[in-house]
Design a protein around this motif. Structure first.
Motif, PDB file in Angstrom:
ATOM      1  N   GLN A 304      12.234   4.321  -3.547  1.00  0.00           N
ATOM      2  CA  GLN A 304      12.782   4.808  -5.698  1.00  0.00           C
ATOM      3  C   GLN A 304      12.599   3.092  -6.143  1.00  0.00           C
ATOM      4  OE1 GLN A 304      15.330   6.774  -6.813  1.00  0.00           O
ATOM      5  NE2 GLN A 304      14.393   7.301  -4.555  1.00  0.00           N
ATOM      6  N   ILE A 305      12.160   1.869  -5.745  1.00  0.00           N
ATOM      7  CA  ILE A 305      12.196   1.012  -6.932  1.00  0.00           C
ATOM      8  C   ILE A 305      10.289   1.636  -7.097  1.00  0.00           C
ATOM      9  CG2 ILE A 305      10.649  -1.230  -6.979  1.00  0.00           C
ATOM     10  CD1 ILE A 305      13.286  -2.490  -5.112  1.00  0.00           C
ATOM     11  N   ALA A 306       9.370   2.073  -6.585  1.00  0.00           N
ATOM     12  CA  ALA A 306       8.332   2.555  -7.111  1.00  0.00           C
ATOM     13  C   ALA A 306       8.125   3.993  -7.671  1.00  0.00           C
ATOM     14  CB  ALA A 306       7.537   3.111  -5.900  1.00  0.00           C
ATOM     15  N   LYS A 307       9.087   4.917  -7.087  1.00  0.00           N
ATOM     16  CA  LYS A 307       9.030   5.884  -8.316  1.00  0.00           C
ATOM     17  C   LYS A 307      10.103   5.755  -9.669  1.00  0.00           C
ATOM     18  CE  LYS A 307       8.611   9.023  -4.144  1.00  0.00           C
ATOM     19  NZ  LYS A 307       9.997   9.907  -3.000  1.00  0.00           N
ATOM     20  N   GLN A 308      11.413   4.883  -9.311  1.00  0.00           N
ATOM     21  CA  GLN A 308      11.740   4.864 -10.596  1.00  0.00           C
ATOM     22  C   GLN A 308      11.514   3.884 -11.848  1.00  0.00           C
ATOM     23  OE1 GLN A 308      15.765   3.870 -10.226  1.00  0.00           O
ATOM     24  NE2 GLN A 308      16.079   4.823  -8.141  1.00  0.00           N
ATOM     25  N   LEU A 309      10.436   2.985 -11.239  1.00  0.00           N
ATOM     26  CA  LEU A 309       9.455   2.534 -11.778  1.00  0.00           C
ATOM     27  C   LEU A 309       8.531   2.569 -12.322  1.00  0.00           C
ATOM     28  CD1 LEU A 309      10.160  -1.476 -10.744  1.00  0.00           C
ATOM     29  CD2 LEU A 309      11.050  -0.264 -12.399  1.00  0.00           C
ATOM     30  N   ALA A 311       8.361   5.968 -12.838  1.00  0.00           N
ATOM     31  CA  ALA A 311       8.215   6.935 -14.246  1.00  0.00           C
ATOM     32  C   ALA A 311       8.597   6.710 -14.893  1.00  0.00           C
ATOM     33  CB  ALA A 311      10.446   7.562 -13.142  1.00  0.00           C
ATOM     34  N   LYS A 312       9.139   5.456 -15.313  1.00  0.00           N
ATOM     35  CA  LYS A 312       9.129   4.791 -16.449  1.00  0.00           C
ATOM     36  C   LYS A 312       7.975   4.255 -16.914  1.00  0.00           C
ATOM     37  CE  LYS A 312      13.818   2.490 -15.777  1.00  0.00           C
ATOM     38  NZ  LYS A 312      14.506   1.014 -15.933  1.00  0.00           N
ATOM     39  N   GLY A 313       6.803   4.662 -16.255  1.00  0.00           N
ATOM     40  CA  GLY A 313       5.072   4.183 -16.894  1.00  0.00           C
ATOM     41  C   GLY A 313       4.608   2.713 -16.405  1.00  0.00           C
ATOM     42  N   GLU A 314       6.165   2.169 -15.390  1.00  0.00           N
ATOM     43  CA  GLU A 314       5.027   0.787 -14.701  1.00  0.00           C
ATOM     44  C   GLU A 314       3.827   1.213 -13.771  1.00  0.00           C
ATOM     45  OE1 GLU A 314       7.945  -2.022 -13.869  1.00  0.00           O
ATOM     46  OE2 GLU A 314       9.224  -1.708 -15.310  1.00  0.00           O
ATOM     47  N   PRO A 315       2.788   0.462 -13.364  1.00  0.00           N
ATOM     48  CA  PRO A 315       1.865   0.954 -12.728  1.00  0.00           C
ATOM     49  C   PRO A 315       1.927   0.242 -11.060  1.00  0.00           C
ATOM     50  CG  PRO A 315       1.362  -0.825 -14.497  1.00  0.00           C
ATOM     51  CD  PRO A 315       1.867  -0.416 -14.355  1.00  0.00           C
ATOM     52  N   VAL A 316       3.010   0.827 -10.895  1.00  0.00           N
ATOM     53  CA  VAL A 316       3.684   0.153  -9.668  1.00  0.00           C
ATOM     54  C   VAL A 316       2.827   1.408  -8.233  1.00  0.00           C
ATOM     55  CG1 VAL A 316       4.866  -0.438  -7.841  1.00  0.00           C
ATOM     56  CG2 VAL A 316       5.835  -0.558 -10.587  1.00  0.00           C
ATOM     57  N   PRO A 317       2.727   0.415  -7.243  1.00  0.00           N
ATOM     58  CA  PRO A 317       1.684   1.371  -6.527  1.00  0.00           C
ATOM     59  C   PRO A 317       3.190   1.993  -5.424  1.00  0.00           C
ATOM     60  CG  PRO A 317       1.690  -1.354  -6.064  1.00  0.00           C
ATOM     61  CD  PRO A 317       2.365  -1.054  -7.507  1.00  0.00           C
ATOM     62  N   PRO A 336      -6.937 -23.359  -1.886  1.00  0.00           N
ATOM     63  CA  PRO A 336      -6.249 -24.421  -1.753  1.00  0.00           C
ATOM     64  C   PRO A 336      -5.165 -25.010  -2.359  1.00  0.00           C
ATOM     65  CG  PRO A 336      -7.721 -25.353  -3.651  1.00  0.00           C
ATOM     66  CD  PRO A 336      -8.210 -24.162  -3.267  1.00  0.00           C
ATOM     67  N   HIS A 337      -5.252 -23.922  -3.792  1.00  0.00           N
ATOM     68  CA  HIS A 337      -3.358 -24.589  -4.103  1.00  0.00           C
ATOM     69  C   HIS A 337      -3.272 -23.562  -5.124  1.00  0.00           C
ATOM     70  CE1 HIS A 337      -5.125 -24.507  -8.203  1.00  0.00           C
ATOM     71  NE2 HIS A 337      -5.691 -23.789  -8.023  1.00  0.00           N
ATOM     72  N   TYR A 338      -2.834 -22.119  -4.465  1.00  0.00           N
ATOM     73  CA  TYR A 338      -2.290 -21.164  -5.075  1.00  0.00           C
ATOM     74  C   TYR A 338      -1.507 -20.527  -4.243  1.00  0.00           C
ATOM     75  CZ  TYR A 338      -1.794 -17.210  -8.884  1.00  0.00           C
ATOM     76  OH  TYR A 338      -1.559 -16.330  -9.600  1.00  0.00           O
ATOM     77  N   PHE A 339      -0.869 -20.056  -4.596  1.00  0.00           N
ATOM     78  CA  PHE A 339       0.801 -18.861  -3.744  1.00  0.00           C
ATOM     79  C   PHE A 339       1.232 -17.207  -4.468  1.00  0.00           C
ATOM     80  CE2 PHE A 339       1.375 -23.288  -2.181  1.00  0.00           C
ATOM     81  CZ  PHE A 339       1.990 -22.688  -0.304  1.00  0.00           C
ATOM     82  N   LEU A 340       0.816 -16.545  -3.743  1.00  0.00           N
ATOM     83  CA  LEU A 340       1.590 -15.887  -4.000  1.00  0.00           C
ATOM     84  C   LEU A 340       2.699 -15.453  -3.175  1.00  0.00           C
ATOM     85  CD1 LEU A 340      -1.550 -13.897  -5.503  1.00  0.00           C
ATOM     86  CD2 LEU A 340       0.555 -14.510  -7.422  1.00  0.00           C
ATOM     87  N   LEU A 341       4.120 -14.617  -4.297  1.00  0.00           N
ATOM     88  CA  LEU A 341       5.124 -14.405  -2.915  1.00  0.00           C
ATOM     89  C   LEU A 341       5.233 -13.274  -3.518  1.00  0.00           C
ATOM     90  CD1 LEU A 341       5.225 -17.316  -3.275  1.00  0.00           C
ATOM     91  CD2 LEU A 341       7.993 -17.237  -3.020  1.00  0.00           C
ATOM     92  N   PRO A 342       4.882 -11.991  -3.061  1.00  0.00           N
ATOM     93  CA  PRO A 342       5.179 -10.225  -3.932  1.00  0.00           C
ATOM     94  C   PRO A 342       6.054  -9.834  -2.410  1.00  0.00           C
ATOM     95  CG  PRO A 342       3.175 -10.478  -2.039  1.00  0.00           C
ATOM     96  CD  PRO A 342       3.764 -11.765  -2.392  1.00  0.00           C
ATOM     97  N   PHE A 343       7.171  -9.007  -3.292  1.00  0.00           N
ATOM     98  CA  PHE A 343       8.637  -9.143  -2.451  1.00  0.00           C
ATOM     99  C   PHE A 343       8.178  -7.056  -2.978  1.00  0.00           C
ATOM    100  CE2 PHE A 343      12.472  -7.968  -0.667  1.00  0.00           C
ATOM    101  CZ  PHE A 343      12.256  -9.035   0.339  1.00  0.00           C
ATOM    102  N   PHE A 344       8.896  -6.837  -4.054  1.00  0.00           N
ATOM    103  CA  PHE A 344       8.929  -5.178  -4.192  1.00  0.00           C
ATOM    104  C   PHE A 344       8.014  -5.174  -4.999  1.00  0.00           C
ATOM    105  CE2 PHE A 344      13.791  -5.312  -2.731  1.00  0.00           C
ATOM    106  CZ  PHE A 344      13.379  -4.591  -1.533  1.00  0.00           C
ATOM    107  N   SER A 345       8.152  -4.867  -6.197  1.00  0.00           N
ATOM    108  CA  SER A 345       6.807  -4.531  -7.147  1.00  0.00           C
ATOM    109  C   SER A 345       6.546  -5.658  -8.243  1.00  0.00           C
ATOM    110  CB  SER A 345       6.981  -3.672  -8.188  1.00  0.00           C
ATOM    111  OG  SER A 345       7.977  -4.032  -8.691  1.00  0.00           O
ATOM    112  N   SER A 346       7.179  -7.270  -8.189  1.00  0.00           N
ATOM    113  CA  SER A 346       7.583  -8.315  -8.428  1.00  0.00           C
ATOM    114  C   SER A 346       6.920  -9.122  -7.443  1.00  0.00           C
ATOM    115  CB  SER A 346       8.516  -9.196  -9.478  1.00  0.00           C
ATOM    116  OG  SER A 346       9.457  -7.397  -9.818  1.00  0.00           O
ATOM    117  N   THR A 347       6.676 -10.519  -8.291  1.00  0.00           N
ATOM    118  CA  THR A 347       5.694 -12.018  -7.125  1.00  0.00           C
ATOM    119  C   THR A 347       6.773 -12.879  -8.083  1.00  0.00           C
ATOM    120  OG1 THR A 347       4.525  -9.817  -7.185  1.00  0.00           O
ATOM    121  CG2 THR A 347       3.669 -12.594  -7.015  1.00  0.00           C
ATOM    122  N   SER A 348       6.643 -14.366  -7.055  1.00  0.00           N
ATOM    123  CA  SER A 348       6.680 -15.424  -7.147  1.00  0.00           C
ATOM    124  C   SER A 348       5.183 -15.721  -7.666  1.00  0.00           C
ATOM    125  CB  SER A 348       7.484 -16.280  -6.982  1.00  0.00           C
ATOM    126  OG  SER A 348       8.748 -15.695  -7.693  1.00  0.00           O
TER     127      SER A 348
END
Ligand code: FES
Ligand SMILES: [Fe+2]
Length: 467
Positions: A304-309, A311-317, A336-348
């Protein structure tokens, strides 16, 4: 001593405070001045470093300065793509740029004697050319020195070493797996920075395992005890996140509470818009067995996150499809120094830079997708806060509260080494032994191969690095 083969004894003989037992990390690595100096000389000049986010340099002529230790690099968007230059005037070495800006009209003007350079690094002006010997005005020699730069995941990465493997060769398949989650299409919503009174590695290691959640982030465990008990407790199996003794609805409520806390606490990792979509699905039809119902609920939420976002035009896979074909961990580390914390369609995302043996700069970005024309305003500078500021989201606040204390504890008499779990604190040992590989001068191809093993290694095992 574990059975894991060690780095070539001859090659590593010169590394002080070397990790000789993979479960034990010598504490002097986190404050010894000579060890720090070795890192400055043998590690940082050879690795791919996240230099800036590309939305910071969206227009032709936009540039940002990236500083690491005593080096400074200008990353600039030109007509021909993103380029990077070592930040020193070719006359007498004054840095040409400081901070960020746009050089389209004026180029870079040296503040000392006014020499000028265009965005492609070519020298365009020298006062009183007749005052110089001809050989001092050689066009190629006066051009700014280029620095290697590669684009990935919405960022520019630089490397000072012209002979290092490419970014992709260094990071390995993790780069593609993260890209499948839409990393290069996400945009920064906000950007914080703080100076931590701790070695850069101490700061990073607080984000390489979830074993600290019980004590450091008790609200997360309280909201969903089954999740953490199954991962770190004495009972339960990994991945069994439902509690069979609670009803399906109680289980779903716990999972939802967890998402809400992660959203409020980490902001970027689970976006408020995603929490709202999950909230709509609290009563969705599910099987009676909680063990089946919980993963199924997550699948429905992702769908639903992928579909609803979208539908709003967000390029979510298609989040469910990539979760199966290109799974990533909730925390991924790019040596050596970079982190990505992806969860659904957003990331820290985090970047950590040493400022001294016992001081580092820690930055956090919140990234998310946006519909064209609705992109968040790009933060061009981080909001710099004291590490104990209450303006940080609650979860980084909790992490930052331990880090300076830990740095102090390392100096205690008799505390010679960290004692790691070989099952879930393996990433700490693995990346530390890769650092030893750099300090010892292990062949770049071998180091790259070992670095690939860090993909998906969060909460993971101590591994054989094969060098
Ligand atoms: S140092 Fe730059 S013009 Fe002289
Ligand atoms: Fe944490």
């Amino acid at each position: 001593m574990s059975s894991i083969p060690q780095a070539d004894a001859v090659a590593t003989a010169q590394v002080p405070f070397q990790v000789t037992d993979p479960e034990r990390i010598p504490t002097r690595r986190y404050y010894d001045e000579d060890f720090y100096k070795l890192e400055c000389e043998r590690l940082w000049p050879h690795v791919w470093q996240m230099a800036c986010r590309l939305e910071q340099i969206a227009q032709v002529g936009d540039w940002v300065e990236y500083k690491i230790l005593d080096k400074s690099v200008i990353v600039v968007r030109t007509e021909a793509g993103v380029k990077a230059f070592h930040n020193a005037c070719r006359h007498r070495g004054v840095p040409l740029a400081n901070g960020h800006g746009n050089c389209r009209k004026q180029g870079f003007i040296c503040p000392f004697h006014g020499w000028r350079f265009n965005m492609d690094g070519e020298n365009t002006f020298v006062y009183g050319k007749h005052l110089f010997s001809e050989r001092q005005l050689d066009k190629a020699d006066l051009a700014l020195r280029p620095c290697r730069v590669e684009l990935w995941g919405g960022c520019a990465f630089i490397n000072f070493d012209d002979n290092a493997p490419t970014f992709r060769e260094s990071i390995g398949p993790l780069a593609d797996r993260l890209e499948a989650h839409g990393m290069s299409k996400q945009r920064a919503e906000w950007w914080y920075a703080t100076v931590l009174p701790a070695n850069w590695k101490i700061a990073m290691e607080a984000f390489m395992e979830g074993y600290h959640v019980m004590r450091t982030h008790p609200q997360l465990q309280k909201a969903c005890p089954s999740l953490y008990n199954s991962m770190y407790g004495d009972t339960g199996g990994i991945g069994q996140t439902a509690n069979p003794n609670l009803s399906v609805r109680q289980n779903i409520q716990q999972q939802f509470d967890q998402l809400e806390l992660l959203s409020a606490g980490m902001a970027g990792m689970v976006h408020a818009k995603e929490v709202e979509i999950a909230r709509q699905l609290l009563d969705v039809e599910l099987p009676d067995d909680p063990i089946q119902a919980v993963p199924m609920w997550f699948g429905i939420v992702q769908d639903q996150i992928a579909k609803q976002l979208a539908a709003k035009g967000e390029p979510v896979p298609d989040l469910n499809a990539v979760a199966v074909s290109d799974p990533v961990h909730a925390v991924e580390f790019l040596f050596p120094h970079y982190f990505l914390l992806p969860f659904f369609s957003s990331t820290s995302s985090y970047r950590i830079r040493p400022l001294g043996p016992q001081s580092c700069l820690f930055e956090i970005w919140s990234l998310t997708h946006a519909a064209p024309g609705k992109e968040p305003q790009t933060p061009l500078e981080p909001t710099l806060l004291p590490y104990d500021s209450k303006d940080f989201p609650p979860i980084p606040q909790q992490d930052y509260s331990n880090i300076p204390l830990q740095q102090q504890g390392l100096h205690a008499a008799g505390f010679e080494f960290m004692r790691l779990s070989k099952e879930i604190e393996g990433m700490i040992s693995n990346y530390q032994r890769i650092i030893d590989g750099y300090l010892a001068g292990v062949a770049p191809a071998k180091l790259a191969k070992a670095t690939h093993l860090l993909g998906g290694n969060f909460d993971g095992k101590i591994l054989d690095l094969s060098f």
